[in-house]
Design a protein around this motif. Structure first.
Motif, short mmCIF file in Angstrom:
data_model
loop_
_atom_site.label_atom_id
_atom_site.label_comp_id
_atom_site.label_asym_id
_atom_site.label_seq_id
_atom_site.Cartn_x
_atom_site.Cartn_y
_atom_site.Cartn_z
N UNK A 24 0.83 -1.21 0.00
CA UNK A 24 0.00 0.00 0.00
C UNK A 24 0.86 1.26 0.00
N UNK A 25 1.94 1.26 0.76
CA UNK A 25 2.80 2.44 0.80
C UNK A 25 3.51 2.68 -0.53
N UNK A 26 3.92 1.60 -1.19
CA UNK A 26 4.55 1.74 -2.50
C UNK A 26 3.59 2.28 -3.54
N UNK A 27 2.30 2.05 -3.35
CA UNK A 27 1.29 2.56 -4.29
C UNK A 27 0.90 3.99 -3.95
N UNK A 28 0.71 4.27 -2.65
CA UNK A 28 0.16 5.57 -2.24
C UNK A 28 1.18 6.69 -2.34
N UNK A 29 2.43 6.43 -1.95
CA UNK A 29 3.42 7.50 -1.97
C UNK A 29 3.61 8.12 -3.35
N UNK A 34 2.99 12.73 -7.04
CA UNK A 34 2.60 13.19 -8.37
C UNK A 34 1.39 14.10 -8.29
N UNK A 35 0.43 13.76 -7.43
CA UNK A 35 -0.78 14.56 -7.31
C UNK A 35 -0.51 15.96 -6.80
N UNK A 36 0.35 16.09 -5.77
CA UNK A 36 0.65 17.41 -5.23
C UNK A 36 1.39 18.25 -6.27
N UNK A 37 2.38 17.65 -6.94
CA UNK A 37 3.13 18.39 -7.96
C UNK A 37 2.23 18.80 -9.13
N UNK A 38 1.34 17.90 -9.54
CA UNK A 38 0.46 18.22 -10.67
C UNK A 38 -0.52 19.34 -10.32
N UNK A 39 -1.05 19.30 -9.11
CA UNK A 39 -1.98 20.36 -8.72
C UNK A 39 -1.27 21.69 -8.51
N UNK A 40 -0.04 21.66 -8.03
CA UNK A 40 0.74 22.90 -7.96
C UNK A 40 1.05 23.43 -9.36
N UNK A 41 1.21 22.51 -10.31
CA UNK A 41 1.46 22.92 -11.69
C UNK A 41 0.27 23.56 -12.36
N UNK A 76 -5.32 15.47 -0.71
CA UNK A 76 -4.13 14.62 -0.79
C UNK A 76 -3.32 14.67 0.50
N UNK A 77 -3.13 15.85 1.04
CA UNK A 77 -2.31 15.99 2.24
C UNK A 77 -2.97 15.35 3.46
N UNK A 78 -4.25 15.62 3.66
CA UNK A 78 -4.94 15.10 4.85
C UNK A 78 -5.20 13.60 4.75
N UNK A 79 -5.71 13.14 3.62
CA UNK A 79 -6.02 11.72 3.49
C UNK A 79 -4.77 10.86 3.50
N UNK A 80 -3.72 11.35 2.84
CA UNK A 80 -2.48 10.57 2.84
C UNK A 80 -1.85 10.51 4.22
N UNK A 81 -1.88 11.62 4.95
CA UNK A 81 -1.33 11.61 6.31
C UNK A 81 -2.09 10.63 7.20
N UNK A 82 -3.40 10.60 7.07
CA UNK A 82 -4.21 9.69 7.87
C UNK A 82 -3.95 8.24 7.49
N UNK A 83 -3.98 7.95 6.18
CA UNK A 83 -3.83 6.57 5.72
C UNK A 83 -2.41 6.05 5.96
N UNK A 330 -7.76 12.66 -7.09
CA UNK A 330 -7.15 13.99 -6.92
C UNK A 330 -5.87 14.14 -7.73
N UNK A 331 -5.22 13.02 -8.06
CA UNK A 331 -4.00 13.07 -8.85
C UNK A 331 -4.28 13.24 -10.34
N UNK A 332 -5.29 12.55 -10.84
CA UNK A 332 -5.58 12.62 -12.28
C UNK A 332 -6.41 13.83 -12.65
N UNK A 333 -7.02 14.50 -11.69
CA UNK A 333 -7.84 15.68 -12.00
C UNK A 333 -7.10 16.75 -12.79
#
Length: 396
Positions: A24-29, A34-41, A76-83, A330-333
């Motif tokens: 799960x960690x190898x998939x989620x990280x 990518x999602x944070x960088x893409x949304x900042x882009x 992304x930040x909240x859900x990933x921190x929790x999971x 949230x990453x593919x949006x």
């Protein structure tokens, strides 16, 4: 206020095996990064183009993309921190700060509602822009766009406020075989209140917005399909005329038959505007599928968990899968809304690599039978990457 629960066995708190934690960690990280960088882009995509010019998107769409990107970053930040905190220990113990126990669910709910409101607003605006009687007002309308974004954030925050009063930190004495230690759990002591709050949000806000999103996109697809059908009929009639002319020419000149057949194949290709409309229908279908697969399951599972008592580690695995789908959404949006043209170009390039045909050679036999015509694939298949709403945005 901290509440204590005594005598919790450590084995009852374990929800993930070591192998599953790593997978799960190898998939989620990567998804989160990518999602944070893409949304900042998205900031770059909206304000600056590759040529250094200002973006051509109209104020409403630019503001909506900014709002959507910010909500995805929060999710992304909240859900990933929790999971990821649960996956790190493999136990249900709360490893984050105490204040985050009530704040993270609140921010998650606000982000989801803002995203749903924004998507519904974009869909309605795009459908209205395609109507023949739609009147466009020239000039920038930043005031109305900012008011819309401000309104949806206020609605989302106000509707999500009851979530702040649901979850609390409870201290527990964890007992294992040899010793014991103190831990913390993020729990709700009033399950009925939590069930009522989330059910109310789902029924009154999320479900209507999801219905509007899907319905408007279906109407948009039908509108485009009808226009494509009319053009397709005229194209078919043109092909029939060309085919009949080709047959008459072949009957008079047998030596140039292959040359005429090759020309007929070239003329039977769909025009660029028809290909663009077919691609737009596929994009709309993808938007609906992504929304239904990535957003709905987590909400439905949350409601089921609040109304039905679920026991066993299987439900923790299932919840993590649904949370991963939400993070993936949230990453593919950004690639479906802000970077759609670049995504289409990349997909078309990958498809060309898979086919292995970067050069298409058509052999035309003349009277001597030794003439070749080389046509590159770039000329044979022109792919003009355009989003489903790009034409209307340029006109505004």
């Amino acid at each position: 206020m901290l509440k204590k629960i005594y005598g919790v066995f450590e084995s009852s708190l374990i929800c993930f095996e070591n192998e599953s934690k790593i997978i799960f960690q190898l998939i989620i990280w990567p998804i989160v990064i990518i999602g944070v960088l893409a949304n900042l882009g998205v900031l770059w995509r909206i304000f600056i183009t590759s040529n250094g010019k200002k973006s051509f998107l109209k104020p409403f769409y630019r503001s909506a993309l900014l709002s959507y990107a910010f909500s995805d970053i929060l999710l992304l930040s909240c859900s990933s921190a929790n999971t990821l905190s649960f996956l790190q220990t493999g136990k249900r113990l709360w490893m984050l700060p105490d204040w985050s126990c009530s704040l993270i669910p609140f921010i998650q709910t606000v982000a989801v509602l803002v995203g749903s409101l924004t998507l519904a607003g974009i869909a309605i605006d795009r459908y209205a822009a395609m109507k023949p009687k739609h009147s466009t007002i020239k000039g920038e309308k930043w005031t109305s766009a900012i008011l819309f974004i401000f309104a949806i954030w206020l609605i989302a925050i106000g509707a999500s406020y009851p979530i702040l009063q649901i979850y609390e930190i409870a201290t527990v004495i964890v007992v294992n075989d040899d010793s014991y230690y103190t831990g913390k759990l993020c729990v709700t002591f009033n399950i009925n209140k939590a069930a009522y709050a989330y059910t109310w949000l789902f029924v009154t806000i999320f479900l209507p917005l999801a219905t509007v999103f899907v319905l408007v996109h279906v109407l948009l697809a039908l509108n485009i399909s009808q226009r494509k059908g009319l053009m397709g009929k005229s194209h078919i009639s043109t092909n029939r005329e060309t085919r009949s002319n080709t047959l008459s020419i072949v009957s008079n000149s047998g030596n140039s038959s292959r040359h005429q057949i090759n020309n007929n194949k070239k003329s039977s290709q769909w025009p660029t505007h028809i290909k663009r409309k077919k691609r737009t229908l596929n994009i709309i279908l993808i938007l609906i599928i992504v929304f239904a697969v990535c957003r709905l399951p987590l909400w439905i599972f949350l409601l089921v968990k609040l109304h039905v008592r679920l026991e066993g580690n299987f439900w923790w695995y299932l919840q993590t899968v649904f949370s991963t789908l939400s993070l993936l959404n949230a990453t593919v949006d950004p690639f479906l809304y802000a970077f759609l043209n670049e995504t289409l170009s990349l997909v078309s390039t990958i498809c060309s690599w898979k086919k292995g045909n970067f050069e298409v050679t058509s052999i035309n036999n003349n009277t001597n039978g030794n003439e070749r015509e080389n046509v590159t694939e770039k000329d044979a298949i022109k792919i003009i990457p355009r989003g489903p709403y790009l034409q209307q945005d340029r006109n505004n």
